[in-house]
Design a protein around this motif. Sequence first.
Motif, PDB file in Angstrom:
ATOM      1  N   LEU A 259      -3.360 -13.352   7.076  1.00 30.19           N
ATOM      2  CA  LEU A 259      -2.541 -14.034   6.081  1.00 30.19           C
ATOM      3  C   LEU A 259      -1.951 -13.103   5.035  1.00 30.19           C
ATOM      4  O   LEU A 259      -0.790 -13.252   4.636  1.00 30.19           O
ATOM      5  CB  LEU A 259      -3.388 -15.115   5.384  1.00 30.19           C
ATOM      6  CG  LEU A 259      -2.658 -16.049   4.435  1.00 30.19           C
ATOM      7  CD1 LEU A 259      -1.782 -17.002   5.206  1.00 30.19           C
ATOM      8  CD2 LEU A 259      -3.676 -16.817   3.579  1.00 30.19           C
ATOM      9  N   ASP A 260      -2.720 -12.127   4.585  1.00 30.81           N
ATOM     10  CA  ASP A 260      -2.279 -11.271   3.484  1.00 30.81           C
ATOM     11  C   ASP A 260      -1.839  -9.883   3.941  1.00 30.81           C
ATOM     12  O   ASP A 260      -1.618  -8.995   3.117  1.00 30.81           O
ATOM     13  CB  ASP A 260      -3.369 -11.143   2.426  1.00 30.81           C
ATOM     14  CG  ASP A 260      -4.710 -10.719   3.004  1.00 30.81           C
ATOM     15  OD1 ASP A 260      -4.833 -10.641   4.239  1.00 30.81           O
ATOM     16  OD2 ASP A 260      -5.639 -10.467   2.212  1.00 30.81           O
ATOM     17  N   GLY A 261      -1.684  -9.681   5.268  1.00 26.52           N
ATOM     18  CA  GLY A 261      -1.186  -8.407   5.762  1.00 26.52           C
ATOM     19  C   GLY A 261      -2.271  -7.534   6.355  1.00 26.52           C
ATOM     20  O   GLY A 261      -3.464  -7.725   6.099  1.00 26.52           O
ATOM     21  N   ILE A 262      -1.857  -6.550   7.138  1.00 27.79           N
ATOM     22  CA  ILE A 262      -2.828  -5.678   7.791  1.00 27.79           C
ATOM     23  C   ILE A 262      -3.333  -4.619   6.814  1.00 27.79           C
ATOM     24  O   ILE A 262      -2.631  -4.212   5.879  1.00 27.79           O
ATOM     25  CB  ILE A 262      -2.237  -5.010   9.054  1.00 27.79           C
ATOM     26  CG1 ILE A 262      -1.082  -4.067   8.706  1.00 27.79           C
ATOM     27  CG2 ILE A 262      -1.775  -6.071  10.048  1.00 27.79           C
ATOM     28  CD1 ILE A 262      -0.573  -3.261   9.884  1.00 27.79           C
ATOM     29  N   ALA A 263      -4.545  -4.165   7.030  1.00 24.92           N
ATOM     30  CA  ALA A 263      -5.191  -3.231   6.103  1.00 24.92           C
ATOM     31  C   ALA A 263      -4.406  -1.938   5.966  1.00 24.92           C
ATOM     32  O   ALA A 263      -4.280  -1.381   4.874  1.00 24.92           O
ATOM     33  CB  ALA A 263      -6.615  -2.956   6.569  1.00 24.92           C
ATOM     34  N   GLU A 264      -3.869  -1.437   7.076  1.00 22.39           N
ATOM     35  CA  GLU A 264      -3.134  -0.167   7.027  1.00 22.39           C
ATOM     36  C   GLU A 264      -1.893  -0.254   6.143  1.00 22.39           C
ATOM     37  O   GLU A 264      -1.555   0.710   5.429  1.00 22.39           O
ATOM     38  CB  GLU A 264      -2.723   0.265   8.443  1.00 22.39           C
ATOM     39  CG  GLU A 264      -3.860   0.790   9.292  1.00 22.39           C
ATOM     40  CD  GLU A 264      -4.549  -0.298  10.097  1.00 22.39           C
ATOM     41  OE1 GLU A 264      -5.140   0.029  11.133  1.00 22.39           O
ATOM     42  OE2 GLU A 264      -4.494  -1.479   9.687  1.00 22.39           O
ATOM     43  N   ALA A 265      -1.212  -1.395   6.178  1.00 27.73           N
ATOM     44  CA  ALA A 265      -0.030  -1.569   5.335  1.00 27.73           C
ATOM     45  C   ALA A 265      -0.415  -1.624   3.861  1.00 27.73           C
ATOM     46  O   ALA A 265       0.269  -1.064   2.996  1.00 27.73           O
ATOM     47  CB  ALA A 265       0.739  -2.820   5.740  1.00 27.73           C
ATOM     48  N   LYS A 266      -1.512  -2.292   3.565  1.00 25.46           N
ATOM     49  CA  LYS A 266      -1.982  -2.343   2.180  1.00 25.46           C
ATOM     50  C   LYS A 266      -2.338  -0.951   1.669  1.00 25.46           C
ATOM     51  O   LYS A 266      -2.032  -0.593   0.530  1.00 25.46           O
ATOM     52  CB  LYS A 266      -3.195  -3.270   2.081  1.00 25.46           C
ATOM     53  CG  LYS A 266      -2.886  -4.737   2.296  1.00 25.46           C
ATOM     54  CD  LYS A 266      -4.158  -5.543   2.056  1.00 25.46           C
ATOM     55  CE  LYS A 266      -3.930  -7.014   2.233  1.00 25.46           C
ATOM     56  NZ  LYS A 266      -5.116  -7.799   1.860  1.00 25.46           N
ATOM     57  N   GLU A 267      -2.997  -0.173   2.515  1.00 26.36           N
ATOM     58  CA  GLU A 267      -3.350   1.199   2.133  1.00 26.36           C
ATOM     59  C   GLU A 267      -2.097   2.036   1.898  1.00 26.36           C
ATOM     60  O   GLU A 267      -2.007   2.795   0.930  1.00 26.36           O
ATOM     61  CB  GLU A 267      -4.210   1.837   3.224  1.00 26.36           C
ATOM     62  CG  GLU A 267      -5.617   1.292   3.324  1.00 26.36           C
ATOM     63  CD  GLU A 267      -6.529   1.823   2.236  1.00 26.36           C
ATOM     64  OE1 GLU A 267      -6.112   2.733   1.491  1.00 26.36           O
ATOM     65  OE2 GLU A 267      -7.659   1.299   2.128  1.00 26.36           O
ATOM     66  N   LEU A 268      -1.113   1.891   2.794  1.00 23.53           N
ATOM     67  CA  LEU A 268       0.095   2.695   2.707  1.00 23.53           C
ATOM     68  C   LEU A 268       0.869   2.419   1.422  1.00 23.53           C
ATOM     69  O   LEU A 268       1.371   3.347   0.774  1.00 23.53           O
ATOM     70  CB  LEU A 268       0.994   2.418   3.918  1.00 23.53           C
ATOM     71  CG  LEU A 268       2.351   3.120   3.947  1.00 23.53           C
ATOM     72  CD1 LEU A 268       2.179   4.640   3.960  1.00 23.53           C
ATOM     73  CD2 LEU A 268       3.143   2.663   5.168  1.00 23.53           C
ATOM     74  N   PHE A 269       0.949   1.137   1.036  1.00 24.49           N
ATOM     75  CA  PHE A 269       1.796   0.774  -0.094  1.00 24.49           C
ATOM     76  C   PHE A 269       1.017   0.552  -1.390  1.00 24.49           C
ATOM     77  O   PHE A 269       1.595   0.100  -2.378  1.00 24.49           O
ATOM     78  CB  PHE A 269       2.617  -0.468   0.262  1.00 24.49           C
ATOM     79  CG  PHE A 269       3.597  -0.218   1.368  1.00 24.49           C
ATOM     80  CD1 PHE A 269       4.662   0.653   1.189  1.00 24.49           C
ATOM     81  CD2 PHE A 269       3.436  -0.818   2.604  1.00 24.49           C
ATOM     82  CE1 PHE A 269       5.552   0.904   2.211  1.00 24.49           C
ATOM     83  CE2 PHE A 269       4.330  -0.576   3.635  1.00 24.49           C
ATOM     84  CZ  PHE A 269       5.402   0.289   3.441  1.00 24.49           C
ATOM     85  N   ALA A 270      -0.254   0.887  -1.389  1.00 27.30           N
ATOM     86  CA  ALA A 270      -1.040   0.745  -2.612  1.00 27.30           C
ATOM     87  C   ALA A 270      -0.446   1.568  -3.748  1.00 27.30           C
ATOM     88  O   ALA A 270      -0.416   1.125  -4.905  1.00 27.30           O
ATOM     89  CB  ALA A 270      -2.486   1.150  -2.354  1.00 27.30           C
ATOM     90  N   SER A 271       0.064   2.764  -3.439  1.00 24.22           N
ATOM     91  CA  SER A 271       0.636   3.600  -4.493  1.00 24.22           C
ATOM     92  C   SER A 271       1.952   3.019  -5.016  1.00 24.22           C
ATOM     93  O   SER A 271       2.296   3.195  -6.191  1.00 24.22           O
ATOM     94  CB  SER A 271       0.868   5.027  -3.969  1.00 24.22           C
ATOM     95  OG  SER A 271       1.783   5.029  -2.891  1.00 24.22           O
ATOM     96  N   PHE A 272       2.706   2.351  -4.148  1.00 20.01           N
ATOM     97  CA  PHE A 272       3.914   1.636  -4.571  1.00 20.01           C
ATOM     98  C   PHE A 272       3.599   0.702  -5.733  1.00 20.01           C
ATOM     99  O   PHE A 272       4.318   0.627  -6.715  1.00 20.01           O
ATOM    100  CB  PHE A 272       4.398   0.742  -3.413  1.00 20.01           C
ATOM    101  CG  PHE A 272       5.585   1.251  -2.675  1.00 20.01           C
ATOM    102  CD1 PHE A 272       5.660   2.566  -2.279  1.00 20.01           C
ATOM    103  CD2 PHE A 272       6.615   0.401  -2.344  1.00 20.01           C
ATOM    104  CE1 PHE A 272       6.749   3.022  -1.560  1.00 20.01           C
ATOM    105  CE2 PHE A 272       7.700   0.841  -1.634  1.00 20.01           C
ATOM    106  CZ  PHE A 272       7.770   2.163  -1.235  1.00 20.01           C
ATOM    107  N   LEU A 273       2.518  -0.037  -5.537  1.00 18.15           N
ATOM    108  CA  LEU A 273       2.183  -1.137  -6.429  1.00 18.15           C
ATOM    109  C   LEU A 273       1.130  -0.761  -7.466  1.00 18.15           C
ATOM    110  O   LEU A 273       0.780  -1.581  -8.308  1.00 18.15           O
ATOM    111  CB  LEU A 273       1.678  -2.323  -5.602  1.00 18.15           C
ATOM    112  CG  LEU A 273       2.671  -2.843  -4.557  1.00 18.15           C
ATOM    113  CD1 LEU A 273       1.983  -3.772  -3.567  1.00 18.15           C
ATOM    114  CD2 LEU A 273       3.817  -3.568  -5.240  1.00 18.15           C
ATOM    115  N   GLU A 274       0.625   0.470  -7.391  1.00 17.79           N
ATOM    116  CA  GLU A 274      -0.433   0.931  -8.294  1.00 17.79           C
ATOM    117  C   GLU A 274      -1.572  -0.094  -8.317  1.00 17.79           C
ATOM    118  O   GLU A 274      -1.987  -0.592  -9.357  1.00 17.79           O
ATOM    119  CB  GLU A 274       0.128   1.177  -9.696  1.00 17.79           C
ATOM    120  CG  GLU A 274       1.159   2.305  -9.716  1.00 17.79           C
ATOM    121  CD  GLU A 274       1.745   2.570 -11.076  1.00 17.79           C
ATOM    122  OE1 GLU A 274       1.762   3.747 -11.503  1.00 17.79           O
ATOM    123  OE2 GLU A 274       2.203   1.604 -11.711  1.00 17.79           O
ATOM    124  N   ALA A 275      -2.042  -0.390  -7.112  1.00 19.28           N
ATOM    125  CA  ALA A 275      -3.049  -1.437  -6.951  1.00 19.28           C
ATOM    126  C   ALA A 275      -4.054  -1.038  -5.887  1.00 19.28           C
ATOM    127  O   ALA A 275      -3.798  -0.154  -5.058  1.00 19.28           O
ATOM    128  CB  ALA A 275      -2.379  -2.748  -6.559  1.00 19.28           C
TER     129      ALA A 275
END
Length: 428
Positions: free
Chosen positions: A74-90
């Motif tokens: 539902l909230d996206g794959i783990a690899e995508a969250k890791e990749l864009f964490a710096s985008f969102l500073e989260a």
Amino acid sequence: MSHFKKLSVEELQQQQAILAGQYEKFQAQKLKLDMSRGKPCSEQLDLSNDLFNCLSQTDYKTANGTDCRNYGGLDGIAEAKELFASFLEAKPQEIIIGGSSSLTMMHDLLCRAMLHGLPESEAPWSKLPTVKFLCPSPGYDRHFAVTEHLGMELITINYLDDGPDMDQVEKLVAADPAIKGIWCVPKYSNPTGLTYSDKVVQRLAAMPTAAADFRIIWDNAYVVHHLTDMPDQLLDIRKACEAAGHADRVFVFASTSKLNFPSAGIAMVASSDRNINWLKKHINIQTIGPDKINQLRHVRFLKDQTGIEEHMRKHAAIIKPKFDLVRSMLETALGSLGIASWSNPQGGYFISLDTLPGCAQKIVEKAAAAGVLLTPAGATFPYGKDPEDKNIRLSPTFPPLSELKQAMELLVLCVQLVSVEQELASRA
């Protein structure tokens, strides 16, 4: 042309005749050029063509074994969250990866607030007599359109050199509980190109608000879209909100729309645990899961933060000459005349042009009549109404350099001609 304030009526009339003759020559060319939207050009899109083949027929699983071809996630794959964490500073757990459009995610967020209310809301916003939203202007027309479409009252906030006029913002939100939020494009803002100062970010985070469910919609659309090797720095809004005791105040949005393919990117949002859990509850009713194959191919293509930075340097190499051309032609044609000013962005997709008050709409109309389509005058303000009729958003990225040069030649001519005509009218 000399500064026309120093010219006599006869000299102005001579300049008008010369400029009108040049304008007629442009009309005779029957141009069809478009500078109306901030779209990537074909060369930029070509940079991401490997997205078409970066997954093989057997590469469809994430590291934890999730089959991206199937329902769920539902909230996206783990690899995508890791990749864009710096985008969102989260942190990855504070992120939801969605579909292709961050604007869709923002629209849906506000729809949910209207239908159900936010976690602190006493009632759904649609049940309230009035809902108001702050709109720093000139700003992004599609933001304003969302809140207008939902029946909210839009309040124009002036921009200063370092961001929204915070004296104006703080006074309004402290006094009026009907004000539920503010739109922000904090880095390389659309269309001014400015980046919010640390002081502005801190004041947004800390300011008292009459509405307990006030929200900052932090659309960090141009977070990695630099034009120089010395990018603007933006303070972390979520850390500032947490430090001020307002951890739930902000939703941070971003997307890959101008990194890869705008029609097939991935969008994302980050916020506090409370906000993210609230969002998940509602998203769970709306969908069984996003396009995880698209998320996986973005991960394979971009790889990591270094990969993103290298990719964006290629974008900058394509579009920086276009920005340089626009700024150079504005300076050469208008710099000494006192009839226009413009922004000098270090990133993003736009240049903001301010004409003399009362001239922008006429300039845009003249340009269109000679074959150059610009963003409508007034589009950068709520309800499409620029109170001074002076702002024009310039979008240099899409046209080839040769067409951009033609379009700018016509634009600066139109600025000169309309300005001279207005000066003559004022002396009549």
